[in-house]
Design a protein around this motif. Structure first.
Motif, PDB file in Angstrom:
ATOM      1  N   LEU A 111       0.829  -1.210   0.000  1.00 55.74           N
ATOM      2  CA  LEU A 111       0.000   0.000   0.000  1.00 55.74           C
ATOM      3  C   LEU A 111       0.862   1.257   0.000  1.00 55.74           C
ATOM      4  N   TYR A 112       1.964   1.202   0.747  1.00 60.00           N
ATOM      5  CA  TYR A 112       2.879   2.351   0.770  1.00 60.00           C
ATOM      6  C   TYR A 112       3.475   2.582  -0.616  1.00 60.00           C
ATOM      7  N   ASP A 113       3.894   1.508  -1.271  1.00 65.47           N
ATOM      8  CA  ASP A 113       4.494   1.633  -2.604  1.00 65.47           C
ATOM      9  C   ASP A 113       3.482   2.162  -3.612  1.00 65.47           C
ATOM     10  N   ILE A 114       2.229   1.719  -3.486  1.00 65.08           N
ATOM     11  CA  ILE A 114       1.195   2.218  -4.414  1.00 65.08           C
ATOM     12  C   ILE A 114       1.010   3.723  -4.238  1.00 65.08           C
ATOM     13  N   GLY A 115       0.939   4.163  -2.971  1.00 66.96           N
ATOM     14  CA  GLY A 115       0.803   5.589  -2.716  1.00 66.96           C
ATOM     15  C   GLY A 115       2.025   6.369  -3.172  1.00 66.96           C
ATOM     16  N   ALA A 116       3.218   5.811  -2.921  1.00 66.42           N
ATOM     17  CA  ALA A 116       4.452   6.503  -3.320  1.00 66.42           C
ATOM     18  C   ALA A 116       4.544   6.624  -4.836  1.00 66.42           C
ATOM     19  N   LYS A 117       4.145   5.571  -5.548  1.00 67.38           N
ATOM     20  CA  LYS A 117       4.198   5.620  -7.018  1.00 67.38           C
ATOM     21  C   LYS A 117       3.298   6.726  -7.563  1.00 67.38           C
ATOM     22  N   GLY A 118       2.125   6.884  -6.955  1.00 71.78           N
ATOM     23  CA  GLY A 118       1.224   7.937  -7.407  1.00 71.78           C
ATOM     24  C   GLY A 118       1.835   9.320  -7.266  1.00 71.78           C
ATOM     25  N   LEU A 120       5.213   9.964  -6.996  1.00 72.12           N
ATOM     26  CA  LEU A 120       6.433  10.063  -7.799  1.00 72.12           C
ATOM     27  C   LEU A 120       6.127  10.251  -9.283  1.00 72.12           C
ATOM     28  N   GLU A 121       5.062   9.626  -9.754  1.00 69.80           N
ATOM     29  CA  GLU A 121       4.685   9.806 -11.163  1.00 69.80           C
ATOM     30  C   GLU A 121       4.393  11.278 -11.481  1.00 69.80           C
ATOM     31  N   LYS A 122       3.847  12.001 -10.503  1.00 67.35           N
ATOM     32  CA  LYS A 122       3.555  13.423 -10.707  1.00 67.35           C
ATOM     33  C   LYS A 122       4.815  14.280 -10.652  1.00 67.35           C
ATOM     34  N   LEU A 123       5.879  13.750 -10.029  1.00 67.64           N
ATOM     35  CA  LEU A 123       7.135  14.501  -9.962  1.00 67.64           C
ATOM     36  C   LEU A 123       7.979  14.338 -11.219  1.00 67.64           C
ATOM     37  N   VAL A 126       8.240  17.193 -13.638  1.00 68.64           N
ATOM     38  CA  VAL A 126       9.105  18.261 -13.130  1.00 68.64           C
ATOM     39  C   VAL A 126      10.556  17.950 -13.468  1.00 68.64           C
ATOM     40  N   VAL A 127      10.950  16.687 -13.317  1.00 67.89           N
ATOM     41  CA  VAL A 127      12.312  16.267 -13.671  1.00 67.89           C
ATOM     42  C   VAL A 127      12.549  16.473 -15.162  1.00 67.89           C
ATOM     43  N   ASP A 128      11.540  16.120 -15.981  1.00 68.10           N
ATOM     44  CA  ASP A 128      11.667  16.313 -17.430  1.00 68.10           C
ATOM     45  C   ASP A 128      11.882  17.785 -17.780  1.00 68.10           C
ATOM     46  N   ASN A 129      11.151  18.678 -17.129  1.00 67.78           N
ATOM     47  CA  ASN A 129      11.287  20.108 -17.413  1.00 67.78           C
ATOM     48  C   ASN A 129      12.650  20.635 -16.981  1.00 67.78           C
ATOM     49  N   PHE A 130      13.173  20.117 -15.878  1.00 64.65           N
ATOM     50  CA  PHE A 130      14.527  20.488 -15.473  1.00 64.65           C
ATOM     51  C   PHE A 130      15.526  20.090 -16.554  1.00 64.65           C
ATOM     52  N   TYR A 207      10.895   2.274  -9.855  1.00 64.15           N
ATOM     53  CA  TYR A 207      10.754   2.504  -8.416  1.00 64.15           C
ATOM     54  C   TYR A 207      10.945   1.159  -7.728  1.00 64.15           C
ATOM     55  N   LYS A 208      12.103   1.004  -7.085  1.00 65.47           N
ATOM     56  CA  LYS A 208      12.503  -0.284  -6.505  1.00 65.47           C
ATOM     57  C   LYS A 208      12.532  -1.327  -7.616  1.00 65.47           C
ATOM     58  N   ASP A 209      11.661  -2.344  -7.548  1.00 65.64           N
ATOM     59  CA  ASP A 209      11.648  -3.363  -8.598  1.00 65.64           C
ATOM     60  C   ASP A 209      10.430  -3.236  -9.508  1.00 65.64           C
ATOM     61  N   GLN A 210       9.786  -2.065  -9.498  1.00 67.56           N
ATOM     62  CA  GLN A 210       8.595  -1.839 -10.313  1.00 67.56           C
ATOM     63  C   GLN A 210       8.851  -0.731 -11.332  1.00 67.56           C
ATOM     64  N   VAL A 211       8.133  -0.821 -12.436  1.00 70.66           N
ATOM     65  CA  VAL A 211       8.240   0.224 -13.457  1.00 70.66           C
ATOM     66  C   VAL A 211       7.424   1.426 -13.008  1.00 70.66           C
ATOM     67  N   LEU A 212       8.099   2.544 -12.819  1.00 65.70           N
ATOM     68  CA  LEU A 212       7.401   3.779 -12.460  1.00 65.70           C
ATOM     69  C   LEU A 212       6.877   4.476 -13.712  1.00 65.70           C
ATOM     70  N   ARG A 213       7.685   4.469 -14.759  1.00 63.76           N
ATOM     71  CA  ARG A 213       7.259   4.991 -16.054  1.00 63.76           C
ATOM     72  C   ARG A 213       8.031   4.271 -17.160  1.00 63.76           C
ATOM     73  N   PHE A 214       7.306   3.802 -18.172  1.00 63.29           N
ATOM     74  CA  PHE A 214       7.948   3.099 -19.286  1.00 63.29           C
ATOM     75  C   PHE A 214       8.777   4.090 -20.106  1.00 63.29           C
ATOM     76  N   SER A 215       9.864   3.571 -20.631  1.00 68.19           N
ATOM     77  CA  SER A 215      10.685   4.392 -21.528  1.00 68.19           C
ATOM     78  C   SER A 215      10.036   4.437 -22.907  1.00 68.19           C
ATOM     79  N   MET A 216       9.939   5.643 -23.453  1.00 69.49           N
ATOM     80  CA  MET A 216       9.440   5.790 -24.835  1.00 69.49           C
ATOM     81  C   MET A 216      10.665   5.784 -25.748  1.00 69.49           C
TER      82      MET A 216
END
Length: 221
Positions: A111-118, A120-123, A126-130, A207-216
């Motif tokens: 449950l913590y990882d699910i919340g954290a992924k939500g 981090l995906e929004k952050l 911001v990283v892309d714009n930097f 994110y750890k052993d999960q895909v946070l965002r797929f590479s395009m």
């Protein structure tokens, strides 16, 4: 006549000796009696309550409850069996509690990882714009204070993300894997083997052993 006198004298002597012996025995008995009485004589008496005296008396124990009795042995065996069953149940319950605790920890972690992924995906945008802003800075301006400040903020942000398990994939030149990559373009390029990633158009993150965002990615045919 002489024999009769001798017999009388003899009888008198025997009686005299018996009388002397009885006197000696009587005197000795009297001394012993006096000595015993003097030894066992009690000067003081103690009044004991009747209840205490009754309680001090040996209590009668039923035959079946006496040590080694058959009924007592049978009861002892029953108690041993009950103790053994209770120990088995306790061990089983302890194991079940430990399993429940581990399961709850695992579910809480998910449950913590699910919340954290939500979050981090929004952050990630911001990283892309930097990264776009830093890529647009001319080389001659990269050493200016403002540009250096932007670069330092980006580094700090990436260090913080990495500390919680977020890492970029950097998959350019690797084999295409649909588990991690999203192919948005296919190109003919003799410099790359088939199914090799030519370019990463949008960086993917784990994110750890999960895909946070797929590479395009752009993939060679």
């Amino acid at each position: 006549m002489a024999d009769s006198n001798n017999s009388t004298a003899s009888d008198k002597k025997v009686k005299t000796e018996q009388t002397a012996a009885e006197t000696i025995v009587g005197d000795a008995s009297a001394e012993i009696k006096d000595g015993v009485e003097s030894e066992v004589k009690v000067d003081e008496t103690v009044d004991v309550p009747e209840e205490q005296a009754e309680a001090a008396k040996p209590q009668h124990v039923a035959k079946e409850n006496r040590r080694g009795g058959k009924a007592l042995r049978e009861e002892n065996e029953k108690l041993k069996e009950r103790c053994k069953d209770a120990e088995t149940k306790y061990t089983r319950l302890l194991a079940e509690c430990e399993n429940i605790r581990q399961r709850n920890e695992k579910e809480s972690g998910k449950l913590y990882d699910i919340g954290a992924k939500g979050v981090l995906e929004k952050l990630l945008p911001v990283v892309d714009n930097f990264e776009r802003a830093m890529a647009a800075i001319p080389d001659e301006d990269k050493d200016r204070p403002f540009e250096l400040g932007v670069a330092n903020i980006y580094k700090q942000l990436m260090t913080s993300l990495e500390s919680i398990g977020v890492k970029p994939m950097d998959c350019a030149g690797e084999q295409f894997d649909p588990t991690f990559h999203n192919a948005v373009m296919h190109v003919e390029d003799d410099n790359y083997e088939e199914n090799v990633i030519v370019e990463e158009m949008q960086k993917g993150y784990m994110y750890k052993d999960q895909v946070l965002r797929f590479s395009m990615v752009k993939v060679a045919n």
